[in-house]
Design a protein around this motif. Structure first.
Motif, PDB file in Angstrom:
ATOM      1  N   SER A  68       5.337  -6.046   2.446  1.00 15.70           N
ATOM      2  CA  SER A  68       5.448  -4.738   1.807  1.00 15.70           C
ATOM      3  C   SER A  68       5.503  -4.832   0.284  1.00 15.70           C
ATOM      4  O   SER A  68       5.232  -3.842  -0.407  1.00 15.70           O
ATOM      5  CB  SER A  68       6.686  -4.006   2.324  1.00 15.70           C
ATOM      6  N   SER A  74       1.462  -0.520  -6.011  1.00 14.84           N
ATOM      7  CA  SER A  74       1.592   0.915  -5.828  1.00 14.84           C
ATOM      8  C   SER A  74       2.853   1.432  -6.514  1.00 14.84           C
ATOM      9  O   SER A  74       3.719   0.651  -6.921  1.00 14.84           O
ATOM     10  CB  SER A  74       1.621   1.267  -4.342  1.00 14.84           C
ATOM     11  N   THR A  93       5.232   2.951  -5.025  1.00 13.50           N
ATOM     12  CA  THR A  93       6.331   2.587  -4.133  1.00 13.50           C
ATOM     13  C   THR A  93       6.784   1.157  -4.393  1.00 13.50           C
ATOM     14  O   THR A  93       7.989   0.865  -4.451  1.00 13.50           O
ATOM     15  CB  THR A  93       5.899   2.736  -2.668  1.00 13.50           C
ATOM     16  N   GLN A  94       5.868   0.231  -4.561  1.00 12.43           N
ATOM     17  CA  GLN A  94       6.221  -1.159  -4.833  1.00 12.43           C
ATOM     18  C   GLN A  94       6.862  -1.322  -6.203  1.00 12.43           C
ATOM     19  O   GLN A  94       7.779  -2.133  -6.370  1.00 12.43           O
ATOM     20  CB  GLN A  94       4.972  -2.036  -4.736  1.00 12.43           C
ATOM     21  N   THR A 144       5.661   3.906   8.157  1.00 13.35           N
ATOM     22  CA  THR A 144       4.237   3.621   8.043  1.00 13.35           C
ATOM     23  C   THR A 144       3.612   4.614   7.078  1.00 13.35           C
ATOM     24  O   THR A 144       3.630   5.821   7.314  1.00 13.35           O
ATOM     25  CB  THR A 144       3.527   3.713   9.410  1.00 13.35           C
ATOM     26  N   LEU A 145       3.069   4.109   5.971  1.00 15.91           N
ATOM     27  CA  LEU A 145       2.468   4.970   4.972  1.00 15.91           C
ATOM     28  C   LEU A 145       1.107   5.465   5.425  1.00 15.91           C
ATOM     29  O   LEU A 145       0.567   5.004   6.433  1.00 15.91           O
ATOM     30  CB  LEU A 145       2.344   4.220   3.648  1.00 15.91           C
ATOM     31  N   ASN A 183      -1.761   4.916   4.320  1.00 11.31           N
ATOM     32  CA  ASN A 183      -2.806   3.897   4.329  1.00 11.31           C
ATOM     33  C   ASN A 183      -2.532   2.792   5.344  1.00 11.31           C
ATOM     34  O   ASN A 183      -3.206   1.766   5.354  1.00 11.31           O
ATOM     35  CB  ASN A 183      -2.972   3.292   2.936  1.00 11.31           C
ATOM     36  N   ARG A 193       0.178   0.888   5.626  1.00 16.05           N
ATOM     37  CA  ARG A 193       1.090  -0.157   5.186  1.00 16.05           C
ATOM     38  C   ARG A 193       2.494   0.129   5.697  1.00 16.05           C
ATOM     39  O   ARG A 193       2.971   1.262   5.636  1.00 16.05           O
ATOM     40  CB  ARG A 193       1.096  -0.251   3.669  1.00 16.05           C
ATOM     41  N   VAL A 196       6.457  -0.318   5.380  1.00 17.47           N
ATOM     42  CA  VAL A 196       7.456  -0.606   4.345  1.00 17.47           C
ATOM     43  C   VAL A 196       8.849  -0.323   4.904  1.00 17.47           C
ATOM     44  O   VAL A 196       9.031   0.581   5.720  1.00 17.47           O
ATOM     45  CB  VAL A 196       7.216   0.240   3.081  1.00 17.47           C
ATOM     46  N   GLN A 211       3.348  13.540  -2.767  1.00 19.21           N
ATOM     47  CA  GLN A 211       3.172  12.087  -2.838  1.00 19.21           C
ATOM     48  C   GLN A 211       2.205  11.699  -3.951  1.00 19.21           C
ATOM     49  O   GLN A 211       1.807  10.535  -4.058  1.00 19.21           O
ATOM     50  CB  GLN A 211       2.660  11.542  -1.501  1.00 19.21           C
ATOM     51  N   GLU A 218       1.111   7.784  -4.282  1.00 21.28           N
ATOM     52  CA  GLU A 218       2.169   6.810  -4.553  1.00 21.28           C
ATOM     53  C   GLU A 218       2.082   5.562  -3.696  1.00 21.28           C
ATOM     54  O   GLU A 218       2.668   4.529  -4.035  1.00 21.28           O
ATOM     55  CB  GLU A 218       3.534   7.460  -4.361  1.00 21.28           C
ATOM     56  N   TYR A 219       1.346   5.615  -2.578  1.00 16.09           N
ATOM     57  CA  TYR A 219       1.263   4.480  -1.666  1.00 16.09           C
ATOM     58  C   TYR A 219      -0.003   3.647  -1.880  1.00 16.09           C
ATOM     59  O   TYR A 219      -0.231   2.667  -1.168  1.00 16.09           O
ATOM     60  CB  TYR A 219       1.320   4.963  -0.209  1.00 16.09           C
TER      61      TYR A 219
END
Length: 567
Positions: free
Chosen positions: A128, A165, A167-168, A410-411, A413, A415, A417, A510, A536-537
Motif C-alpha cells: 500500500s 498518490s 493517500t500515500q 479497496t480503493l 483503482n 489498490r 490500503v 475524492q 486522491e487514490y
C-alpha cells in the motif's frame, strides 16, 4: 576608580541573583503561589518552551501574514477557478524541498521491516505504500528504464519521489511524525534505543511499533505492557563510544506528555492557501506586491530565464518549453533536465524554498472545488476537515489497533490500503451530541460544506445517487465496491454500470488539489496561483509532495520591543 569598579561588580552580582530568582519564579504560579513541576505541590506540569522554537530538520520557517490567494494575471484558459481572495495564513514550517526518493525509500523499508508482507496479518500494508513505478510507461514511448530505475537506483536518490498518490503522501506524513518523536524520546533518555535491543527481549514489530498518539494516550499500554525493557524512567543513559551525548533533560518517574513541549507537532500536507502563500513569497518586494500579491512565479520577476551574467539565458525552473522540447538542444540545455531533476538544482525563492515552480507539481491537503467561495473563511482557509475523536472502549480506554484487527479498504483503482496501522489509535468521527449548540461547526464531515451539501443547491434532491441512495451536488462517476475473483484480482466488468452516462463531471469528494508546474508542463502552469485536481487514490509521474507542520507560539521570531505606557 576602585570604588567605581566595586560598584560595577556589585551591580553585576545583583543582576545575576535577580535573573536566577526570576528563572526560579517562572516555575511558580503567579495566581496561586503553587510551584509547577514540584512533587510537594502535586507535581503539576508546566513545560519549558523556548520562544521561537527550533525549526524542524529539513524545513523552513514560513512567517504568516496576509496575501491575495488566486490568480491576478490574465486567465487565458478562462477557467476562472482561481478568483482572487484576500486571505491570512498562520505561521508554519514547510519542507525546503520535495520529499526525495531516498527519504521516501526509508519509509518503505521501515514499513517492510515493521509489517513483514510474508505475514498474513500484514500482507497488504507494504504494497500500500510502494510508489507506482509504472506511471513512467507510455504506450508510444521508450521509458521502461525509468519504470525500473527511477525510484530504486542511487543515481536518482536525491530526485523528488513521484508515483505517490495523495493517500500515500498522507501515510508518509503520519509515519514521519512517529519517526521524529521516537528519536526525540530516545535522545532525551526517556526510551531506550529500540533498534539496539535484543530481538528476544522485545520485537519492535506490528502493534509494538511506536505511535505518537498511542504513546500520549497510554504509554504503558504499548509493547504488550512490557515497558521495563523499553522505557528508561528518566535514569541516566550510559553513552557508548561514538554515540551522541544524551540529553540532560530528566523525566524521573514519569513519561513525557504534550505539556512538556518536546514532542514534534504532527506532519501533514500543506493546505492550498499555505502552499500558495509560501510559493509566492510576496514579502520580498513589498512596495510593488503589497497584499495584492501580483507575482507570476515563485521568484521575483516576470521572466523564466536567469538574468545574471554567469548564467544568463538559463531557465530558472524545470519545465516543458515547447512541443518535444523538455530541456533545449544538445550542448545547450537551458534547464538541465528532461525529467525531474535533483532537488536544489535551481535557486530558492525568498523564503528559502526550492522548486515551488517547476520540477514536479505537488499534492496539497484540500478537496477540490471549482471556486473558493467569496464567503469562505479568510483565516487559514482549508476545505477537507473531518473532525474525529479517539475511540473509547467499554472500559473507558483508548482503542489501539492490534495485529489481527487491521481493517482494509479497496480503493476505486483496486489498490488495498489499511484503514489503521497496528499499534495506532483508532479514530472515529465526532457525534451529533458533541456538536449540539455549537456555533463554529455542526457536522463531523465538512468536505462539502456550502459547496456540495444539501443546503448549497436547490436542485439537490433531483440527483439521487443510485449507489448510496443519497443526493449530491457533484455527480461524478461512482464506482461500486470492487469485486474480486478467486485470485483476488479486481473485476473490470461494468465499472461504471450505475448510470454513468448521466455523470457529467470528475469533481467529487475524492478529488484533491495539486499545485505548481512540473517538468512535463508548459510555462503557464508555473504560476503558484494555478490549481488542478486529481483523484486522491491515483498517481502520476509529475506529482510529488512536501510536508508541513504547525508552528506553536508566536508567529514570528522577531522580538517586539516593549513600549512604556503612555499617559
Amino acid at each position: 576608580m576602585k570604588n567605581v569598579l566595586k560598584l560595577f561588580s556589585l551591580l553585576v552580582v545583583i543582576s545575576f541573583i535577580t535573573s536566577c530568582r526570576s528563572s526560579r519564579d517562572s516555575n511558580k504560579s503567579s495566581l496561586t503561589g503553587w510551584n509547577f513541576n514540584d512533587p510537594s505541590y502535586g507535581g503539576y506540569l508546566k513545560g519549558k518552551h523556548k520562544e521561537g522554537n527550533k525549526v524542524p530538520g529539513g524545513m523552513v520557517h514560513i512567517e504568516g501574514g496576509t496575501f491575495t490567494m488566486g490568480m491576478v494575471q490574465d486567465d487565458v484558459m478562462f477557467d476562472w477557478n482561481t478568483t482572487p481572495r484576500q486571505m491570512h495564513v498562520r505561521s508554519f514550517y514547510l519542507d525546503e524541498t520535495e520529499v526525495t526518493n531516498a527519504e521516501y525509500g526509508l519509509f518503505v523499508q521501515y514499513i517492510k521491516d515493521i509489517y513483514p508482507p510474508e505475514e498474513d496479518n500484514f500482507k497488504h500494508i507494504y504494497n500500500s505504500v510502494l510508489p507506482d513505478t509504472l506511471v513512467w510507461r507510455q504506450g508510444l514511448g521508450n521509458t521502461e528504464l525509468l519504470s525500473e530505475s527511477y525510484f530504486r537506483h542511487p543515481a536518482y536518490s536525491e530526485y523528488p519521489v513521484v508515483g505517490v498518490s495523495w493517500t500515500q503522501a498522507n501515510q508518509y506524513c503520519k509515519w514521519r511524525t512517529n519517526a521524529v518523536n521516537l528519536k526525540v524520546l530516545m535522545d532525551k533518555g526517556v526510551m531506550k534505543n529500540i533498534f539496539k535491543e535484543d530481538p528476544d527481549s522485545i520485537k519492535f514489530k506490528g502493534k509494538n511499533s511506536f505511535d505518537t498518539d498511542a504513546y500520549l494516550a497510554d504509554p504503558y499500554a504499548l509493547f504488550d505492557g512490557d515497558t521495563a525493557k523499553v522505557y528508561d524512567r528518566g535514569l541516566p543513559v550510559t553513552r557508548r563510544r561514538g554515540e551522541a551525548r544524551p540529553s540532560r533533560d530528566k523525566f524521573s518517574g514519569r513519561q513525557v506528555s504534550s505539556s512538556d513541549g518536546i514532542l514534534a507537532q504532527k506532519f501533514r500536507l500543506p493546505t492550498e492557501a499555505e502552499w500558495e502563500f509560501a510559493a509566492k513569497a510576496t514579502f520580498e518586494n513589498r512596495e510593488y506586491n503589497n497584499v495584492r500579491g501580483r507575482k507570476k512565479y515563485a521568484w521575483d520577476g516576470k521572466y523564466t530565464r536567469d538574468k545574471s551574467r554567469r548564467y544568463r539565458g538559463d531557465q530558472l525552473a524545470n519545465f516543458k518549453q515547447g512541443q518535444g522540447n523538455y530541456s533545449g538542444i544538445a550542448g545547450w540545455s537551458s534547464d538541465g533536465s528532461d525529467i525531474p531533476i535533483k532537488v536544489k538544482s535551481y535557486p530558492p525563492n525568498a523564503f528559502g524554498l526550492y522548486d515551488m515552480s517547476g520540477n514536479v507539481a505537488e499534492w496539497v491537503a484540500d478537496v477540490y472545488r471549482p471556486i473558493v467561495d467569496s464567503e469562505a473563511n479568510d483565516f487559514n482557509y482549508f476545505r477537507g476537515n473531518i473532525f474525529t475523536k479517539k475511540m473509547i472502549d467499554e472500559d473507558g480506554k483508548v482503542v489501539i489497533v492490534g495485529d489481527g484487527e487491521v481493517e482494509y479498504d479497496t480503493l476505486a483503482n483496486g489498490r488495498i490500503v489499511p484503514k489503521n496501522l497496528p499499534g495506532s489509535v483508532k479514530f472515529i468521527p465526532v457525534t451529533k451530541d458533541q456538536t449540539f449548540m455549537r456555533r463554529n461547526y455542526k457536522n463531523a464531515d465538512n468536505v462539502s460544506l456550502r459547496d456540495g451539501d444539501k443546503g448549497s443547491s436547490k436542485f439537490y434532491e433531483q440527483d439521487e445517487d443510485q449507489v448510496s441512495g443519497n443526493s449530491r451536488m457533484y455527480n461524478s462517476p461512482v464506482r461500486p465496491q470492487a469485486e474480486r475473483d478467486s485470485l483476488g484480482n479486481v473485476s473490470q466488468d461494468d465499472i461504471y454500470k450505475y448510470d454513468a452516462k448521466r455523470r457529467t463531471t470528475l469533481i467529487s469528494d475524492q478529488s484533491r488539489v495539486f499545485k505548481g508546474g512540473s517538468w512535463a508542463d508548459r510555462e503557464y502552469w508555473l504560476d503558484p496561483a494555478q490549481r488542478r485536481y486529481y483523484p486522491e487514490y491515483m498517481a502520476t509521474n509529475y506529482i510529488g509532495f512536501r510536508c508541513a507542520t504547525d508552528k506553536v507560539g508566536p508567529m514570528t521570531f522577531k522580538k517586539r520591543k516593549k513600549r512604556a505606557p503612555q499617559y
